[in-house]
Scaffold this motif. Structure first.
Motif, short mmCIF file in Angstrom:
data_model
loop_
_atom_site.label_atom_id
_atom_site.label_comp_id
_atom_site.label_asym_id
_atom_site.label_seq_id
_atom_site.Cartn_x
_atom_site.Cartn_y
_atom_site.Cartn_z
N ARG A 27 27.28 -7.84 39.42
CA ARG A 27 26.43 -8.73 40.19
C ARG A 27 25.48 -7.85 40.99
NH1 ARG A 27 27.51 -9.34 45.64
NH2 ARG A 27 29.54 -8.70 46.40
N THR A 28 24.48 -8.48 41.55
CA THR A 28 23.47 -7.71 42.27
C THR A 28 24.04 -7.09 43.54
OG1 THR A 28 21.29 -7.79 43.32
CG2 THR A 28 22.68 -9.74 43.53
N VAL A 29 23.54 -5.91 43.85
CA VAL A 29 23.92 -5.26 45.10
C VAL A 29 22.72 -5.22 46.05
CG1 VAL A 29 25.76 -3.87 44.12
CG2 VAL A 29 23.42 -2.98 44.12
N SER A 30 21.71 -5.99 45.75
CA SER A 30 20.48 -5.94 46.55
C SER A 30 20.70 -6.42 47.98
CB SER A 30 19.39 -6.78 45.89
OG SER A 30 19.79 -8.14 45.83
N SER A 31 21.78 -7.16 48.23
CA SER A 31 21.99 -7.71 49.57
C SER A 31 23.06 -6.95 50.35
CB SER A 31 22.39 -9.18 49.46
OG SER A 31 23.58 -9.31 48.73
N VAL A 32 23.49 -5.78 49.84
CA VAL A 32 24.52 -5.03 50.56
C VAL A 32 24.06 -3.61 50.81
CG1 VAL A 32 26.41 -6.43 49.66
CG2 VAL A 32 25.71 -4.37 48.44
N ALA A 33 24.60 -3.02 51.86
CA ALA A 33 24.31 -1.63 52.17
C ALA A 33 25.02 -0.71 51.17
CB ALA A 33 24.77 -1.30 53.59
N MET A 34 24.41 0.45 50.91
CA MET A 34 24.99 1.40 49.98
C MET A 34 24.92 2.80 50.57
SD MET A 34 23.53 -0.03 46.34
CE MET A 34 24.72 0.91 45.37
N ALA A 35 25.63 3.72 49.92
CA ALA A 35 25.68 5.07 50.46
C ALA A 35 26.11 6.07 49.39
CB ALA A 35 26.67 5.13 51.63
N TRP A 36 25.88 7.31 49.68
CA TRP A 36 26.40 8.43 48.89
C TRP A 36 27.39 9.21 49.75
CZ3 TRP A 36 25.58 9.10 43.79
CH2 TRP A 36 24.47 8.47 43.20
N PHE A 37 28.52 9.51 49.17
CA PHE A 37 29.51 10.39 49.77
C PHE A 37 29.68 11.60 48.85
CE2 PHE A 37 31.68 7.84 53.11
CZ PHE A 37 31.09 6.61 52.88
N ARG A 38 30.32 12.62 49.37
CA ARG A 38 30.68 13.76 48.53
C ARG A 38 32.00 14.35 49.00
NH1 ARG A 38 26.06 18.27 50.27
NH2 ARG A 38 26.88 18.74 52.36
N GLN A 39 32.67 15.00 48.07
CA GLN A 39 33.93 15.64 48.39
C GLN A 39 34.02 16.97 47.67
OE1 GLN A 39 37.43 13.22 47.69
NE2 GLN A 39 38.62 14.45 49.12
N ALA A 40 34.12 18.02 48.46
CA ALA A 40 34.27 19.36 47.92
C ALA A 40 35.75 19.69 47.81
CB ALA A 40 33.57 20.36 48.83
N PRO A 41 36.11 20.62 46.97
CA PRO A 41 37.53 20.98 46.80
C PRO A 41 38.17 21.37 48.13
CG PRO A 41 36.22 21.98 45.08
CD PRO A 41 35.25 21.39 46.05
N GLY A 42 39.31 20.77 48.43
CA GLY A 42 40.04 21.09 49.64
C GLY A 42 39.47 20.49 50.90
N LYS A 43 38.44 19.66 50.77
CA LYS A 43 37.82 19.06 51.94
C LYS A 43 37.89 17.55 51.88
CE LYS A 43 34.61 22.83 52.96
NZ LYS A 43 33.19 23.17 53.26
N GLU A 44 37.69 16.93 53.03
CA GLU A 44 37.68 15.48 53.08
C GLU A 44 36.35 14.93 52.54
OE1 GLU A 44 40.62 14.75 56.93
OE2 GLU A 44 38.53 14.13 57.01
N ARG A 45 36.41 13.68 52.11
CA ARG A 45 35.19 13.03 51.65
C ARG A 45 34.26 12.83 52.84
NH1 ARG A 45 35.68 8.29 47.26
NH2 ARG A 45 36.98 9.98 46.43
N GLU A 46 32.99 13.17 52.67
CA GLU A 46 32.04 13.05 53.77
C GLU A 46 30.85 12.18 53.37
OE1 GLU A 46 29.80 16.44 55.03
OE2 GLU A 46 29.69 17.30 53.01
N LEU A 47 30.32 11.52 54.37
CA LEU A 47 29.16 10.66 54.18
C LEU A 47 27.91 11.52 54.12
CD1 LEU A 47 28.01 7.77 54.05
CD2 LEU A 47 28.07 7.75 56.55
#
Length: 126
Positions: A27-47
Motif C-alpha cells: 500500500r502507499t507510504v505517501s502518508s507516513v514518515a520514513m527514515a534510513w537507519f544503519r548498523q555497523a558490525p558490533g554497533k547498535e542500529r543508528e538513525l
C-alpha cells in the motif's frame, strides 16, 4: 500490510558516492514518515536520516550532514538516500524504515517503525 525493500548498496572507495533506494509495496507510504537507519558490525542500529510524510522536512545525523541527502517520490512510492563523499566509517548495513502511525510527522526512534526492509550492505574502502 506494507513491504519495503532496499537496493543500491555496494562497494565503493572513500570519497565515492552511492544512491540507495527504498521501494514500498502493498500500500502507499505517501502518508507516513520514513527514515534510513544503519548498523555497523558490533554497533547498535543508528538513525541516519528522516523525512516527513510529504518530504518537506528532513533531519540528519551529525555524522552525515552535508554528505547525505534523503528524498522521496510519493508518486513512485519510493524513498532515496544519496550518499556522497563516503568514508570508511559509513560502512554498515543500511535499512529502510516506515512508520505505521499516520500521525507521526518525523521518526525519532525505532518504536515509531512499523515496517523494516531487509537491509543493503554498503562498504567503503580506504
Amino acid at each position: 500490510q506494507v513491504q519495503v525493500a532496499e537496493s543500491g548498496g555496494g562497494l565503493v572507495q572513500a570519497g565515492g558516492s552511492l544512491r540507495l533506494s527504498c521501494a514500498a509495496s502493498g500500500r502507499t507510504v505517501s502518508s507516513v514518515a520514513m527514515a534510513w537507519f544503519r548498523q555497523a558490525p558490533g554497533k547498535e542500529r543508528e538513525l541516519v536520516a528522516t523525512i516527513s510524510r510529504f518530504g518537506g522536512y528532513q533531519t540528519y545525523a551529525d555524522s552525515v550532514k552535508g554528505r547525505f541527502t534523503i528524498s522521496r517520490d510519493n508518486a513512485k512510492n519510493t524513498m532515496y538516500l544519496q550518499m556522497n563523499n563516503l568514508k570508511p566509517e559509513d560502512t554498515a548495513i543500511y535499512y529502510c524504515a516506515a512508520s505505521d502511525l499516520s500521525y507521526i510527522t518525523r521518526i525519532t526512534n525505532t518504536t515509531m517503525i512499523g515496517y523494516w526492509g531487509q537491509g543493503t550492505q554498503v562498504t567503503v574502502s580506504s
